[in-house]
Scaffold this motif. Sequence first.
Motif, PDB file in Angstrom:
ATOM      1  N   PRO A  76       0.839  -1.075  -0.099  1.00 12.62           N
ATOM      2  CA  PRO A  76      -0.184   0.156  -0.006  1.00 12.62           C
ATOM      3  C   PRO A  76       0.826   1.390   0.033  1.00 12.62           C
ATOM      4  CG  PRO A  76       0.214  -0.999   2.299  1.00 12.62           C
ATOM      5  CD  PRO A  76       0.706  -2.034   1.221  1.00 12.62           C
ATOM      6  N   GLN A  77       0.508   2.190  -0.553  1.00 12.46           N
ATOM      7  CA  GLN A  77       1.270   3.438  -0.878  1.00 12.46           C
ATOM      8  C   GLN A  77       0.645   4.476  -1.613  1.00 12.46           C
ATOM      9  OE1 GLN A  77       4.611   2.116  -3.643  1.00 12.46           O
ATOM     10  NE2 GLN A  77       2.996   0.479  -3.801  1.00 12.46           N
ATOM     11  N   ASN A  78       1.367   5.506  -1.953  1.00  5.37           N
ATOM     12  CA  ASN A  78       0.780   6.820  -2.554  1.00  5.37           C
ATOM     13  C   ASN A  78       0.898   6.590  -3.879  1.00  5.37           C
ATOM     14  OD1 ASN A  78       0.107   9.372  -2.404  1.00  5.37           O
ATOM     15  ND2 ASN A  78       2.321  10.180  -2.969  1.00  5.37           N
ATOM     16  N   LEU A  79       1.380   5.560  -4.492  1.00  6.51           N
ATOM     17  CA  LEU A  79       1.607   5.659  -6.071  1.00  6.51           C
ATOM     18  C   LEU A  79       0.735   4.654  -6.714  1.00  6.51           C
ATOM     19  CD1 LEU A  79       5.395   4.891  -5.609  1.00  6.51           C
ATOM     20  CD2 LEU A  79       4.523   6.980  -6.462  1.00  6.51           C
ATOM     21  N   SER A  80       0.321   4.630  -8.127  1.00 11.79           N
ATOM     22  CA  SER A  80      -0.564   4.002  -8.633  1.00 11.79           C
ATOM     23  C   SER A  80       0.322   3.385  -9.986  1.00 11.79           C
ATOM     24  CB  SER A  80      -1.780   4.527  -9.185  1.00 11.79           C
ATOM     25  OG  SER A  80      -1.574   5.924  -9.768  1.00 11.79           O
ATOM     26  N   ALA A  81      -0.145   2.385 -10.620  1.00 10.42           N
ATOM     27  CA  ALA A  81       0.448   2.007 -12.087  1.00 10.42           C
ATOM     28  C   ALA A  81      -0.790   1.746 -12.943  1.00 10.42           C
ATOM     29  CB  ALA A  81       1.196   0.882 -11.746  1.00 10.42           C
ATOM     30  N   SER A  82      -0.367   1.965 -14.093  1.00  8.59           N
ATOM     31  CA  SER A  82      -1.428   1.635 -15.276  1.00  8.59           C
ATOM     32  C   SER A  82      -0.535   1.090 -16.465  1.00  8.59           C
ATOM     33  CB  SER A  82      -2.024   2.923 -15.741  1.00  8.59           C
ATOM     34  OG  SER A  82      -1.025   3.951 -16.286  1.00  8.59           O
ATOM     35  N   ARG A  83      -1.453   0.346 -17.384  1.00  2.00           N
ATOM     36  CA  ARG A  83      -0.791  -0.230 -18.504  1.00  2.00           C
ATOM     37  C   ARG A  83      -1.867  -0.179 -19.573  1.00  2.00           C
ATOM     38  NH1 ARG A  83       1.813  -6.599 -18.794  1.00  2.00           N
ATOM     39  NH2 ARG A  83       2.439  -6.474 -20.933  1.00  2.00           N
ATOM     40  N   PRO A  84      -1.756   0.795 -20.385  1.00  2.00           N
ATOM     41  CA  PRO A  84      -2.708   1.354 -21.205  1.00  2.00           C
ATOM     42  C   PRO A  84      -2.542   0.692 -22.582  1.00  2.00           C
ATOM     43  CG  PRO A  84      -0.937   3.126 -21.235  1.00  2.00           C
ATOM     44  CD  PRO A  84      -0.820   2.082 -19.819  1.00  2.00           C
ATOM     45  N   GLN A  85      -0.981   0.170 -22.760  1.00  2.00           N
ATOM     46  CA  GLN A  85      -0.763  -0.868 -23.991  1.00  2.00           C
ATOM     47  C   GLN A  85      -0.057  -1.919 -23.632  1.00  2.00           C
ATOM     48  OE1 GLN A  85       0.472   1.621 -27.487  1.00  2.00           O
ATOM     49  NE2 GLN A  85       0.028   3.502 -26.224  1.00  2.00           N
ATOM     50  N   ASP A  86       0.290  -2.710 -24.406  1.00  2.00           N
ATOM     51  CA  ASP A  86       0.748  -4.084 -24.153  1.00  2.00           C
ATOM     52  C   ASP A  86       2.315  -3.862 -23.735  1.00  2.00           C
ATOM     53  OD1 ASP A  86       2.198  -6.790 -25.870  1.00  2.00           O
ATOM     54  OD2 ASP A  86       1.206  -6.942 -23.971  1.00  2.00           O
ATOM     55  N   ARG A  87       2.806  -3.067 -24.102  1.00  2.00           N
ATOM     56  CA  ARG A  87       4.321  -2.645 -24.049  1.00  2.00           C
ATOM     57  C   ARG A  87       4.517  -1.379 -23.275  1.00  2.00           C
ATOM     58  NH1 ARG A  87       6.357  -4.384 -29.521  1.00  2.00           N
ATOM     59  NH2 ARG A  87       4.090  -3.509 -30.112  1.00  2.00           N
ATOM     60  N   GLN A  88       3.446  -0.980 -22.684  1.00  2.00           N
ATOM     61  CA  GLN A  88       3.630   0.330 -21.903  1.00  2.00           C
ATOM     62  C   GLN A  88       3.234   0.346 -20.401  1.00  2.00           C
ATOM     63  OE1 GLN A  88       1.217   3.373 -23.212  1.00  2.00           O
ATOM     64  NE2 GLN A  88       2.575   5.102 -22.915  1.00  2.00           N
ATOM     65  N   PHE A  89       4.062   0.874 -19.583  1.00  2.62           N
ATOM     66  CA  PHE A  89       3.847   0.692 -18.143  1.00  2.62           C
ATOM     67  C   PHE A  89       4.020   1.985 -17.622  1.00  2.62           C
ATOM     68  CE2 PHE A  89       2.256  -1.535 -14.662  1.00  2.62           C
ATOM     69  CZ  PHE A  89       3.082  -2.309 -13.920  1.00  2.62           C
ATOM     70  N   ILE A  90       3.271   2.703 -16.703  1.00  5.56           N
ATOM     71  CA  ILE A  90       3.162   3.897 -16.403  1.00  5.56           C
ATOM     72  C   ILE A  90       3.141   3.835 -14.786  1.00  5.56           C
ATOM     73  CG2 ILE A  90       2.310   6.204 -16.313  1.00  5.56           C
ATOM     74  CD1 ILE A  90       1.367   5.651 -19.079  1.00  5.56           C
ATOM     75  N   LEU A  91       3.880   4.711 -13.987  1.00  4.44           N
ATOM     76  CA  LEU A  91       3.672   4.802 -12.592  1.00  4.44           C
ATOM     77  C   LEU A  91       3.550   6.137 -12.339  1.00  4.44           C
ATOM     78  CD1 LEU A  91       4.507   3.495  -9.712  1.00  4.44           C
ATOM     79  CD2 LEU A  91       6.680   4.553 -10.197  1.00  4.44           C
ATOM     80  N   SER A  92       2.496   6.462 -11.609  1.00  3.40           N
ATOM     81  CA  SER A  92       1.811   7.780 -11.276  1.00  3.40           C
ATOM     82  C   SER A  92       1.754   8.038  -9.799  1.00  3.40           C
ATOM     83  CB  SER A  92       0.525   7.850 -11.859  1.00  3.40           C
ATOM     84  OG  SER A  92       0.614   7.550 -13.210  1.00  3.40           O
ATOM     85  N   SER A  93       1.654   9.351  -9.431  1.00  2.00           N
ATOM     86  CA  SER A  93       0.954   9.854  -8.169  1.00  2.00           C
ATOM     87  C   SER A  93       0.464  11.005  -8.425  1.00  2.00           C
ATOM     88  CB  SER A  93       2.298  10.079  -7.297  1.00  2.00           C
ATOM     89  OG  SER A  93       1.771  10.462  -6.170  1.00  2.00           O
TER      90      SER A  93
END
Lengths: 114, 112
Positions: free
Chosen positions: B61-78
């Motif tokens: 658990p943390q202040n961050l989130s992640a998303s994978r909008p495309q097969d080869r793309q990974f995004i870390l967000s806050s």
Amino acid sequence: GNSVTQMEGPVTLSEEAFLTINCTYTATGYPSLFWYVQYPGEGLQLLLKATKADDKGSNKGFEATYRKETTSFHLEKGSVQVSDSAVYFCALSGDGGSQGNLIFGKGTKLSVKP
Amino acid sequence: SQTIHQWPATLVQPVGSPLSLECTVEGTSNPNLYWYRQAAGRGLQLLFYSVGIGQISSEVPQNLSASRPQDRQFILSSKKLLLSDSGFYLCAWKGPINSPLHFGNGTRLTVT
């Protein structure tokens, strides 16, 4: 679950000295074993790997043998260079959790002095 | 051959500002993707992993989130960074079981 224990550092050696970094593991099944190297400010690079008992992984003069009887995968190099200064991580494949994540040791920092 | 790109290399952000770190993989299909954080130049902490588009699992658990909008793309967000979010963030991809992880060059995040 699977786990790995790696010798604490830092390790300081003179150039051309012999290197051993100890790594032992506990695991169910037949994990693969890996050594990674991290140079300052960079990501981790795969150094070598072994996928079954008695396999020897080797690369750039480094070697490690998968010893099932002692549950070990010690990293060795016969003659270190200043350019080998880095942090070394031992890792093994997990027990199926986290979708194939590797289990990492805490890392051993190696400094080689000229 | 497969390659992994991660950017930016360094980032300095004030507390409370948003974050977006991006990672892309080339030369492979349907990889498993991972975000790690490394504190104080040592130990790796797994933050998120993804086995497919839109599929995200969080390890802590943390202040961050992640998303994978495309097969080869990974995004870390806050949405709002904390001082404790400072660290070295590493993206990685992996193929079949028992294959190694392949890491990007990392992002050094400093929250001021």
